[in-house]
Motif scaffolding. Sequence first.
Motif, PDB file in Angstrom:
ATOM      1  N   PRO A 177      -7.232  -6.609  -8.443  1.00  0.00           N
ATOM      2  CA  PRO A 177      -7.106  -6.635  -9.878  1.00  0.00           C
ATOM      3  C   PRO A 177      -6.410  -5.113 -10.302  1.00  0.00           C
ATOM      4  O   PRO A 177      -6.023  -4.961 -11.501  1.00  0.00           O
ATOM      5  CB  PRO A 177      -8.540  -6.532 -10.295  1.00  0.00           C
ATOM      6  N   ARG A 178      -6.612  -3.946  -9.352  1.00  0.00           N
ATOM      7  CA  ARG A 178      -5.996  -2.721  -9.685  1.00  0.00           C
ATOM      8  C   ARG A 178      -4.514  -2.641  -8.987  1.00  0.00           C
ATOM      9  O   ARG A 178      -3.823  -1.472  -9.173  1.00  0.00           O
ATOM     10  CB  ARG A 178      -6.939  -1.685  -9.230  1.00  0.00           C
ATOM     11  N   ALA A 179      -4.131  -3.749  -8.290  1.00  0.00           N
ATOM     12  CA  ALA A 179      -2.831  -3.331  -7.536  1.00  0.00           C
ATOM     13  C   ALA A 179      -1.513  -3.423  -8.609  1.00  0.00           C
ATOM     14  O   ALA A 179      -1.436  -3.974  -9.727  1.00  0.00           O
ATOM     15  CB  ALA A 179      -2.489  -4.577  -6.687  1.00  0.00           C
ATOM     16  N   THR A 211       0.242   4.406  -6.554  1.00  0.00           N
ATOM     17  CA  THR A 211      -0.536   5.094  -7.640  1.00  0.00           C
ATOM     18  C   THR A 211      -1.929   4.652  -8.098  1.00  0.00           C
ATOM     19  O   THR A 211      -2.692   5.216  -8.647  1.00  0.00           O
ATOM     20  CB  THR A 211       0.279   5.190  -8.686  1.00  0.00           C
ATOM     21  N   TRP A 212      -2.137   3.415  -7.522  1.00  0.00           N
ATOM     22  CA  TRP A 212      -3.327   2.691  -7.874  1.00  0.00           C
ATOM     23  C   TRP A 212      -4.534   2.842  -6.634  1.00  0.00           C
ATOM     24  O   TRP A 212      -5.692   2.335  -6.833  1.00  0.00           O
ATOM     25  CB  TRP A 212      -3.054   1.124  -8.195  1.00  0.00           C
ATOM     26  N   THR A 213      -4.179   3.288  -5.540  1.00  0.00           N
ATOM     27  CA  THR A 213      -5.066   3.242  -4.380  1.00  0.00           C
ATOM     28  C   THR A 213      -6.184   4.127  -4.706  1.00  0.00           C
ATOM     29  O   THR A 213      -7.373   3.976  -4.141  1.00  0.00           O
ATOM     30  CB  THR A 213      -4.234   3.594  -3.078  1.00  0.00           C
ATOM     31  N   ASP A 214      -6.067   5.318  -5.486  1.00  0.00           N
ATOM     32  CA  ASP A 214      -7.081   6.482  -5.647  1.00  0.00           C
ATOM     33  C   ASP A 214      -8.215   5.848  -6.196  1.00  0.00           C
ATOM     34  O   ASP A 214      -9.592   5.981  -5.933  1.00  0.00           O
ATOM     35  CB  ASP A 214      -6.384   7.707  -6.247  1.00  0.00           C
ATOM     36  N   SER A 215      -7.987   5.059  -7.311  1.00  0.00           N
ATOM     37  CA  SER A 215      -9.056   4.628  -8.276  1.00  0.00           C
ATOM     38  C   SER A 215      -9.867   3.436  -7.414  1.00  0.00           C
ATOM     39  O   SER A 215     -11.118   3.573  -7.328  1.00  0.00           O
ATOM     40  CB  SER A 215      -8.413   3.827  -9.601  1.00  0.00           C
ATOM     41  N   MET A 258       0.296 -13.360  -8.373  1.00  0.00           N
ATOM     42  CA  MET A 258      -0.676 -12.252  -8.180  1.00  0.00           C
ATOM     43  C   MET A 258      -1.950 -12.839  -8.640  1.00  0.00           C
ATOM     44  O   MET A 258      -3.007 -13.009  -8.263  1.00  0.00           O
ATOM     45  CB  MET A 258      -0.439 -10.692  -8.504  1.00  0.00           C
ATOM     46  N   GLN A 259      -1.502 -13.314  -9.959  1.00  0.00           N
ATOM     47  CA  GLN A 259      -2.846 -13.901 -10.936  1.00  0.00           C
ATOM     48  C   GLN A 259      -3.386 -15.085 -10.064  1.00  0.00           C
ATOM     49  O   GLN A 259      -4.553 -15.476  -9.942  1.00  0.00           O
ATOM     50  CB  GLN A 259      -2.673 -14.229 -12.182  1.00  0.00           C
ATOM     51  N   LEU A 274     -14.176 -10.831  -0.849  1.00  0.00           N
ATOM     52  CA  LEU A 274     -14.715 -10.289  -2.119  1.00  0.00           C
ATOM     53  C   LEU A 274     -13.985  -9.091  -2.524  1.00  0.00           C
ATOM     54  O   LEU A 274     -13.863  -8.603  -3.810  1.00  0.00           O
ATOM     55  CB  LEU A 274     -16.439 -10.155  -1.855  1.00  0.00           C
ATOM     56  N   VAL A 275     -14.132  -8.006  -1.537  1.00  0.00           N
ATOM     57  CA  VAL A 275     -13.534  -6.674  -1.924  1.00  0.00           C
ATOM     58  C   VAL A 275     -11.994  -6.670  -2.439  1.00  0.00           C
ATOM     59  O   VAL A 275     -11.854  -6.116  -3.405  1.00  0.00           O
ATOM     60  CB  VAL A 275     -13.733  -5.874  -0.766  1.00  0.00           C
ATOM     61  N   SER A 276     -11.390  -7.576  -1.814  1.00  0.00           N
ATOM     62  CA  SER A 276      -9.935  -7.733  -2.159  1.00  0.00           C
ATOM     63  C   SER A 276      -9.857  -8.406  -3.557  1.00  0.00           C
ATOM     64  O   SER A 276      -9.074  -7.885  -4.314  1.00  0.00           O
ATOM     65  CB  SER A 276      -9.230  -8.462  -1.176  1.00  0.00           C
ATOM     66  N   GLY A 277     -10.535  -9.456  -3.782  1.00  0.00           N
ATOM     67  CA  GLY A 277     -10.347 -10.124  -5.003  1.00  0.00           C
ATOM     68  C   GLY A 277     -11.113  -9.627  -6.232  1.00  0.00           C
ATOM     69  O   GLY A 277     -10.426  -9.828  -7.354  1.00  0.00           O
TER      70      GLY A 277
END
Length: 287
Positions: free
Chosen positions: A157-159, A14-18, A254-255, A149-152
């Motif tokens: 943060p939206r996972a 549910t978080w991938t679209d954003s 995750m944090q 950079l993109v993952s962090g």
Amino acid sequence: MLFVRIWISGSEGTWTDSVLRLLDLSFFISCIICGVGSIANLWIAAAAMGDVPLSDASEAFQTMLTSTSYGRLGLYGLVLLTALALFYAFYRNHSNRQVKTWLIGLLLGAFMFTRAASSHAAEGGLFRLAVAIDWLHIAFMACWVGIVLVSGFIALPRAQFRLPPDRHVTQRFLVSLSTTATVALIGILATGVYNAYHGLRSLEDFVSTTWGQALTVKLCLIALAVALGGYNRFAGFPLVLDERNEEQSLKAGMQRLKTVLYVEAALLVGAVVAAAVLASEVAPTVS
């Protein structure tokens, strides 16, 4: 961004679209920033070649673009960046994801080749092993810095972990991140060793030349980033990937993982700055 898009495209989370929407915007802005930076770099180089102030470099700029290989390669790079931005803007929702991914990858690869071809590695000609190695080094470095950079800052943060599909998408994403970062690191080390071996005359050059000093700073920053990446691979990722953990434990893990990624990203940005200094200097074996 390209790798992150591949990892989450078509996922059921549910978080991938954003994240995909944010990647589209970020990619377009990155192309613009990179284009502005390339123009500024060419303008500064033209002023230096013409021995004129920056404010009076317009004529030298035009001459460099049309009369020098460095200028022409810079112009080709700008054309490729423009093509990338336009293609991404108008065809980002194209139904055939594979074709779109391959085209973007080819355009990015061609742009990185213009960077390698305008470096000191190409002084003996474009079609040399040194140019190919430099091209691969740029590609591997861009891959590692980009996915960190993109993952962090965008994806993780939206996972989410609340629903099983979200948890599975997040875990697959982390496995892809870990594997790709490891492959990129191996490539960076292999190509970096080659460049250092052919750029240094002796160990003394590490401290006695600007090129060697920049290389030393870059190596130190990369070594620290590797240590943090190793921590995440062997401690951070396993904790988050363990399906026996409760949601609260996964969030805490995750944090910590994201915090390590933030520090790793800062170190890698520093390494990129050191690499820019390195590229502007002549290697001891050439001077």
